[in-house]
Design an enzyme around this catalytic site. Structure first.
Site, PDB file in Angstrom:
ATOM      1  CB  CYS A 126     -10.602   3.610 -12.143  1.00  0.00           C
ATOM      2  SG  CYS A 126     -10.271   5.200 -11.002  1.00  0.00           S
ATOM      3  NE  ARG A 152      -8.098  -2.435 -12.799  1.00  0.00           N
ATOM      4  CZ  ARG A 152      -6.739  -2.640 -12.812  1.00  0.00           C
ATOM      5  NH1 ARG A 152      -6.467  -4.426 -12.854  1.00  0.00           N
ATOM      6  NH2 ARG A 152      -6.135  -1.071 -12.905  1.00  0.00           N
ATOM      7  CD1 TRP A 155      -8.775   3.933  -4.144  1.00  0.00           C
ATOM      8  CD2 TRP A 155      -7.201   5.362  -5.220  1.00  0.00           C
ATOM      9  NE1 TRP A 155      -7.711   4.409  -3.668  1.00  0.00           N
ATOM     10  CE2 TRP A 155      -6.714   5.129  -4.215  1.00  0.00           C
ATOM     11  CE3 TRP A 155      -5.658   5.204  -6.116  1.00  0.00           C
ATOM     12  CZ2 TRP A 155      -5.213   5.788  -3.611  1.00  0.00           C
ATOM     13  CZ3 TRP A 155      -4.800   6.292  -6.432  1.00  0.00           C
ATOM     14  CH2 TRP A 155      -4.960   6.148  -5.145  1.00  0.00           C
ATOM     15  CG  ASN A 194      -6.751   2.409 -14.199  1.00  0.00           C
ATOM     16  OD1 ASN A 194      -6.387   2.530 -13.613  1.00  0.00           O
ATOM     17  ND2 ASN A 194      -7.079   1.346 -15.049  1.00  0.00           N
ATOM     18  N   GLY A 195      -6.224   5.051 -14.512  1.00  0.00           N
ATOM     19  CA  GLY A 195      -4.994   6.423 -14.245  1.00  0.00           C
ATOM     20  C   GLY A 195      -4.455   8.039 -14.321  1.00  0.00           C
ATOM     21  CD  GLU A 227       2.456  -7.502   6.174  1.00  0.00           C
ATOM     22  OE1 GLU A 227       2.901  -6.567   4.792  1.00  0.00           O
ATOM     23  OE2 GLU A 227       1.276  -8.046   5.587  1.00  0.00           O
ATOM     24  CE  LYS A 229      -2.311  -6.194   5.876  1.00  0.00           C
ATOM     25  NZ  LYS A 229      -0.973  -7.009   4.745  1.00  0.00           N
ATOM     26  CD  GLU A 254      -2.800  -3.211   4.120  1.00  0.00           C
ATOM     27  OE1 GLU A 254      -2.009  -2.393   2.600  1.00  0.00           O
ATOM     28  OE2 GLU A 254      -2.853  -4.154   4.784  1.00  0.00           O
ATOM     29  CG  HIS A 264      18.793   4.186  18.203  1.00  0.00           C
ATOM     30  ND1 HIS A 264      20.417   4.160  19.130  1.00  0.00           N
ATOM     31  CD2 HIS A 264      19.428   2.137  17.892  1.00  0.00           C
ATOM     32  CE1 HIS A 264      21.427   3.147  19.056  1.00  0.00           C
ATOM     33  NE2 HIS A 264      20.248   2.101  18.398  1.00  0.00           N
ATOM     34  CE  LYS A 319      -5.653  -7.957  -3.074  1.00  0.00           C
ATOM     35  NZ  LYS A 319      -4.564  -8.514  -1.839  1.00  0.00           N
TER      36      LYS A 319
HETATM   37  C1  G6P Z   1      -1.167  -2.214  -2.491  1.00  0.00           C
HETATM   38  C2  G6P Z   1      -2.046  -2.605  -1.447  1.00  0.00           C
HETATM   39  C3  G6P Z   1      -1.369  -3.681  -0.667  1.00  0.00           C
HETATM   40  C4  G6P Z   1      -0.480  -4.228  -1.961  1.00  0.00           C
HETATM   41  C5  G6P Z   1       0.695  -2.915  -2.660  1.00  0.00           C
HETATM   42  C6  G6P Z   1       1.232  -4.231  -4.192  1.00  0.00           C
HETATM   43  O1  G6P Z   1      -0.886  -0.932  -1.825  1.00  0.00           O
HETATM   44  O2  G6P Z   1      -3.544  -2.253  -1.704  1.00  0.00           O
HETATM   45  O3  G6P Z   1      -2.243  -4.749   0.244  1.00  0.00           O
HETATM   46  O4  G6P Z   1       1.006  -4.618  -0.742  1.00  0.00           O
HETATM   47  O5  G6P Z   1      -0.383  -2.116  -3.285  1.00  0.00           O
HETATM   48  O6  G6P Z   1       0.239  -4.798  -4.089  1.00  0.00           O
HETATM   49  P1  G6P Z   1       1.143  -6.196  -5.468  1.00  0.00           P
HETATM   50  O7  G6P Z   1      -0.464  -6.151  -6.084  1.00  0.00           O
HETATM   51  O8  G6P Z   1       2.612  -5.006  -6.471  1.00  0.00           O
HETATM   52  O9  G6P Z   1       1.416  -6.469  -4.570  1.00  0.00           O
END
Ligand code: G6P
Length: 607
Positions: A2, A27, A74, A98-99, A479, A483, A486, A502, A602
């Site tokens: 948030c 956020r 959020w 926030n939190g 990764e 991606k 997500e 396996h 983010k």
């Molecule tokens: C969130 C984002 C991810 C990111 C992760 C770590 O989950 O959606 O894309 O990789 O946080 O974020 P940071 O800011 O610590 O790299």
């Protein structure tokens, strides 16, 4: 997570609060709201979903008032409805948060037993009630907040205002970031310096346990013992410009395309081309004395850690452990003297990673941080800051931050190897040359955008997608899968290619695309064998390799994407590009919200 903004202004604040929220939307974007104090009353607008909904609400029903607080959410406790949207009002108190208040349940029960009624399912409303209760006992607003703060457990940042005192804004920080901004006869509160950038560059970062009493004329900060403290006012340097997409359709696309430039920018600060050496910023400890390394991160950044493990162990012969941050603290890791703790984070605020950093510091480890936001909590707390120069990353799915983190990780691995006496000057020179090739190789990889776009509809039709890679390309497979999940909401998994037989091979039939990341080199034949095992069972293979690899193994695939031939060390940086583009185009084809995918944020500042 948030985002919070508060303004004690000289003129109307609603538009400026909304602008602050736009900068904080990374956020979270489950709901948003603004409350002002006007003619001795609270006036509030809230809307579920993204900020555009709140903007429409404000356009239809403008909000007067020269002081106010605002929030973008959020959701943690309670669905993203209007009732659960902040700010929350109880009596004379309005509050944004926030939190997470971890002990909200017993507090709520206590308040319910006293006959108090709740209008939301949030943990936040409990705090507003507690402050209101203190006011009811005759305490002044400042005392009321001071009485309540010690009762709250968890990690949070709060912004509080009072109907009876429109010239008062109180902020409190425990485990989530909060900054105070200093203006001309105005003062502000914000989750980060970026939120306040158009208002002021003069910022004070609150420390853990701090709370700030803000009026238009003055700011007084108190520590957790309620002793007055001074926190330095610094120039944030944050840009007041709102980021724009340029010619691109989405921020993610723009950020993918920026990679050759920002990776070059990042490498520039770690390479000394004349000496043909890699160099880190000055540090107060001897890298040569490092005997073990612990790397901790979340999400995409954690895959940089895994690739770092391959590089550091191979080059420096130093043992590396990699953990996702949410597991690290609670598994009680064995932390030994001469261990270097490394955190990797784009935001520098991710709660789990920040907690892991503090855990490492408390255990006496020297710490380094590969971090993109130089003013973040982690950047301020690590012993050695290794900045990435990716610039602001707006798309929620990380792209350019990832490759810049890899560039710094490579520099760190080389430095460590040299300090440990495991790398000759010739070997280092070779690596420097390879790293210098990365930006051009990334540009070449970007040239395949059209082909990747053309194959997107096939992948978009799949229910499951598997990614395979070996060695340092295995974390890249993870990764790639992340991606795709997500932003396109397609189920995807990454596997070490040798591990496929396996278990995951049971999933394979002719409806499952298999994305194989296989630069030619020492591991190529083994990966191709695994790929063929899958092909024999009908898998729809997309092979991402160089011309040699495709010539050897490109038959019976549904598509190939030809990467430039690069040294295996730098392959993850270059192969990241098609992996990102594939997820991007599949998501665009499916029509999902690429830059703000559902349920994500983010910066994740809750555990
Ligand atoms: C969130 C984002 C991810 C990111 C992760 C770590 O989950 O959606 O894309 O990789 O946080 O974020 P940071 O800011 O610590 O790299």
């Amino acid at each position: 997570m948030c985002g919070i903004v508060g303004i004690l202004g000289q003129g109307p604040v609603a538009d400026r609060l909304l602008d602050g929220l736009k900068r904080l939307e990374y956020r979270g974007y489950d709901s948003a709201g603004i409350c002002t104090v006007h003619d001795g009353e609270f006036d509030r607008r809230r809307a579920p979903g993204k900020l555009v909904n709140l903007a429409a609400e404000l356009a239809a029903h403008p909000l007067p008032g020269t002081s106010g607080i605002a929030h973008t959410r959020w959701a943690t406790h309670g669905a993203p409805t209007v009732d659960n949207a902040h700010p929350h009002i109880v009596g004379d108190v309005v509050l944004v948060h926030n939190g997470i208040i971890e002990n909200f349940k017993p507090l709520r029960d206590e308040l319910l037993a006293e006959g108090r009624e709740f209008k939301s399912q949030t943990d936040t409303e409990v705090v507003a009630h507690l402050i209101d209760r203190e006011l009811g006992k005759g305490f002044k607003p400042r005392e009321a907040v001071a009485n309540v703060l010690p009762r709250l457990h968890g990690a949070f940042a709060l912004g509080v205002m009072f109907k009876s005192e429109p010239d008062l804004l109180i902020g409190a920080r425990l485990g989530a970031p909060l900054t105070v901004g200093y203006g001309e006869n105005e003062n502000y509160l914000g989750s980060d310096a970026l939120a306040l950038a158009p208002l002021t560059q003069r910022i004070a970062y609150l420390e853990e346990g701090d709370w700030a009493v803000i009026t238009r004329a003055a700011v007084q900060v108190y520590d957790r013992n309620n002793d007055p403290v001074k926190r330095p006012i610094v120039n944030s340097g944050a840009s007041g410009q709102l980021m724009d997409k340029g010619n691109h359709r989405h921020f993610m696309q723009k950020e993918i395309y920026e990679q050759p430039v920002v990776v070059a920018q990042t490498l520039r600060s770690y390479l000394r081309p004349l000496e043909e050496q890699v160099a880190l910023p000055d540090m107060e400890f001897d890298l040569g004395s490092v005997e073990r390394v612990a790397i901790v991160a979340c999400g995409t950044a954690s895959y940089v850690g895994m690739i770092g493990k391959y590089w550091i162990e191979q080059l420096a012969r130093v043992q590396v452990e990699v953990d996702v941050a949410s597991e690290f603290r609670y598994r009680d890791p064995v932390l030994t003297p001469n261990m270097l703790g490394i955190v990797i984070s784009q935001s520098g605020e991710t709660a789990d990673t920040l907690a892991a950093l503090r855990h490492m510091k408390a255990a006496g480890l020297t710490t380094a941080g590969i971090i993109n936001v130089p003013t973040s909590s982690m950047a301020r707390e690590v012993d050695l800051l290794l900045p990435t120069h990716a610039g602001p990353e707006i798309g929620v799915a990380s792209t350019k931050a990832f490759t810049c983190q890899l560039a710094v990780m490579a520099a760190l691995a080389v430095n460590l190897a040299r300090a440990k006496g495991k790398l000759s000057p010739e070997e280092e020179r070779d690596i420097v040359h390879h790293l210098q090739e990365v930006p051009q190789a990334m540009s070449n990889a970007l040239a395949h955008d059209g082909e990747i776009e053309a194959m997107a509809p096939k992948i978009a039709a799949a229910r499951d997608v598997l990614y395979l890679g070996r060695g340092p390309d295995y974390p890249l497979a993870l990764e790639g899968a992340l991606k795709l999940k997500e932003i396109s909401y397609i189920h995807a998994e990454g596997y070490a290619s040798g591990e496929m037989k396996h278990g995951p091979i049971a999933l394979i039939d002719d409806s499952v695309p298999l994305i194989v990341l296989a630069p030619s080199g020492p591991l190529f034949d083994k990966t191709v064998s695994n790929m063929q095992e899958a092909q024999a069972r009908g898998a729809q293979v997309v092979l991402i390799s160089d011309a040699d690899g495709i010539a050897q193994a490109g038959e019976n695939t549904i598509a190939t994407i030809e990467m430039p031939k690069v040294h295996p060390l730098i392959a993850p940086l270059v192969y990241a590009v098609p992996v990102q583009l594939l997820a991007y185009h599949v998501a665009v084809f499916k029509g999902t919200d690429v830059d703000q995918p559902r349920n994500l944020a983010k910066s994740v500042t809750v555990e």
